[in-house]
Each structure stands twice: as C-alpha cells, then as structure tokens.
Design a protein around this motif. Sequence first.
Motif, PDB file in Angstrom:
ATOM      1  N   ALA A   1       2.811  -6.106  -1.522  1.00  0.00           N
ATOM      2  CA  ALA A   1       3.731  -5.453  -0.585  1.00  0.00           C
ATOM      3  C   ALA A   1       4.688  -6.469   0.030  1.00  0.00           C
ATOM      4  O   ALA A   1       5.902  -6.223   0.113  1.00  0.00           O
ATOM      5  CB  ALA A   1       2.941  -4.723   0.506  1.00  0.00           C
TER       6      ALA A   1
ATOM      7  N   SER B   1       6.170  -1.578   2.483  1.00  0.00           N
ATOM      8  CA  SER B   1       4.968  -1.466   3.311  1.00  0.00           C
ATOM      9  C   SER B   1       3.720  -1.468   2.430  1.00  0.00           C
ATOM     10  O   SER B   1       3.791  -1.188   1.227  1.00  0.00           O
ATOM     11  CB  SER B   1       5.012  -0.175   4.134  1.00  0.00           C
ATOM     12  OG  SER B   1       4.851   0.951   3.287  1.00  0.00           O
ATOM     13  N   ARG B   2       2.580  -1.757   3.045  1.00  0.00           N
ATOM     14  CA  ARG B   2       1.327  -1.723   2.298  1.00  0.00           C
ATOM     15  C   ARG B   2       1.032  -0.312   1.797  1.00  0.00           C
ATOM     16  O   ARG B   2       0.499  -0.136   0.706  1.00  0.00           O
ATOM     17  CB  ARG B   2       0.172  -2.248   3.151  1.00  0.00           C
ATOM     18  CG  ARG B   2       0.232  -3.771   3.301  1.00  0.00           C
ATOM     19  CD  ARG B   2      -0.924  -4.281   4.082  1.00  0.00           C
ATOM     20  NE  ARG B   2      -0.772  -3.827   5.468  1.00  0.00           N
ATOM     21  CZ  ARG B   2      -1.582  -4.131   6.449  1.00  0.00           C
ATOM     22  NH1 ARG B   2      -2.642  -4.869   6.223  1.00  0.00           N
ATOM     23  NH2 ARG B   2      -1.369  -3.712   7.665  1.00  0.00           N
ATOM     24  N   GLN B   3       1.404   0.677   2.603  1.00  0.00           N
ATOM     25  CA  GLN B   3       1.197   2.063   2.196  1.00  0.00           C
ATOM     26  C   GLN B   3       2.040   2.394   0.964  1.00  0.00           C
ATOM     27  O   GLN B   3       1.550   3.036   0.021  1.00  0.00           O
ATOM     28  CB  GLN B   3       1.549   3.024   3.345  1.00  0.00           C
ATOM     29  CG  GLN B   3       0.632   2.909   4.542  1.00  0.00           C
ATOM     30  CD  GLN B   3       1.028   1.774   5.497  1.00  0.00           C
ATOM     31  OE1 GLN B   3       1.943   0.991   5.253  1.00  0.00           O
ATOM     32  NE2 GLN B   3       0.303   1.681   6.609  1.00  0.00           N
TER      33      GLN B   3
END
Length: 142
Positions: free
Chosen positions: A60, A66-68
């Motif tokens: 990311a 983002s990590r999401q």
Amino acid sequence: MIDMSFLEGQPLGYLLSRVASALRTQVVTTVLEPLELAFPQYICLRMLSHSPGLSNAELARGANVSRQAMNIVLQRLEDRGLVTRPDSVRSGRALPAELTRAGLDLLAQVDIGVGEAERTVLANLSERDRRELKRLLAAVGS
C-alpha cells in the motif's frame, strides 16, 4: 512545436506530473485495460516481482494507496491466480504476498506493452536521450 521557454520556467514537479500522466494514460488504455488489469494491480505485480513477500501495508505504501484499497487489489489478483498469500503466518498478522507463475507470465507480457507505451510517450526524444532521462530520474529518485 513545444514552447521551450515556457516549459523551462515550470517547476520540476509540474513537468514530471505531465509526463507521468501521459505515460499512465498510454499504459492504461493500450496495455492494462485489454488485460483487465487496473493500474494499482500492475504496480503491485511490479513491486512483488522485485520484492517477493511484501505485506499488504508495504505494498500500500509503495503504490500510494490505502491498506484497505491494497487489500482489494491483492484479493482480485489472488482471485485471478496471479498472487498467492498464506492463510496464516506463525507470528504477526502480515501475510506475505508472492507472484504465481501466471502472475510472472502476465507481468512479462505487460512489460512489453509498457515499453511500447514509453517509446510512444517519449517519441520526441532520441534513444540516447531516453536512456539519459531514465538515468537522471533514477539518480534523482535514489
């Protein structure tokens, strides 16, 4: 004809942004879209080819998402059989991702198209100037 006097007065970030935008557009439309691959997916594949075992968080950061969002990228790549991650790890929570043979093969195919896209975007430069530009960018970015 390009007005060099105008461009020479522009900030480096602006000029780099213009080149990056032109190259990204060319890569996405001519290479990635026909392969049903999104740009962040390509960046993830590229990063894993150089550094197998990166975690979602590391990917990311490198892809500037983002990590999401990276979790979704990785899930889609896994669904296509291009990336693999273990179900669990001995310690911690980070699941190291690695390219599969299919991922490596697809990346090799993409790299050919990316090279063609680069030549298109940099068509106004000689081969020597293209090499020098890459050398300079690598020196600045290190």
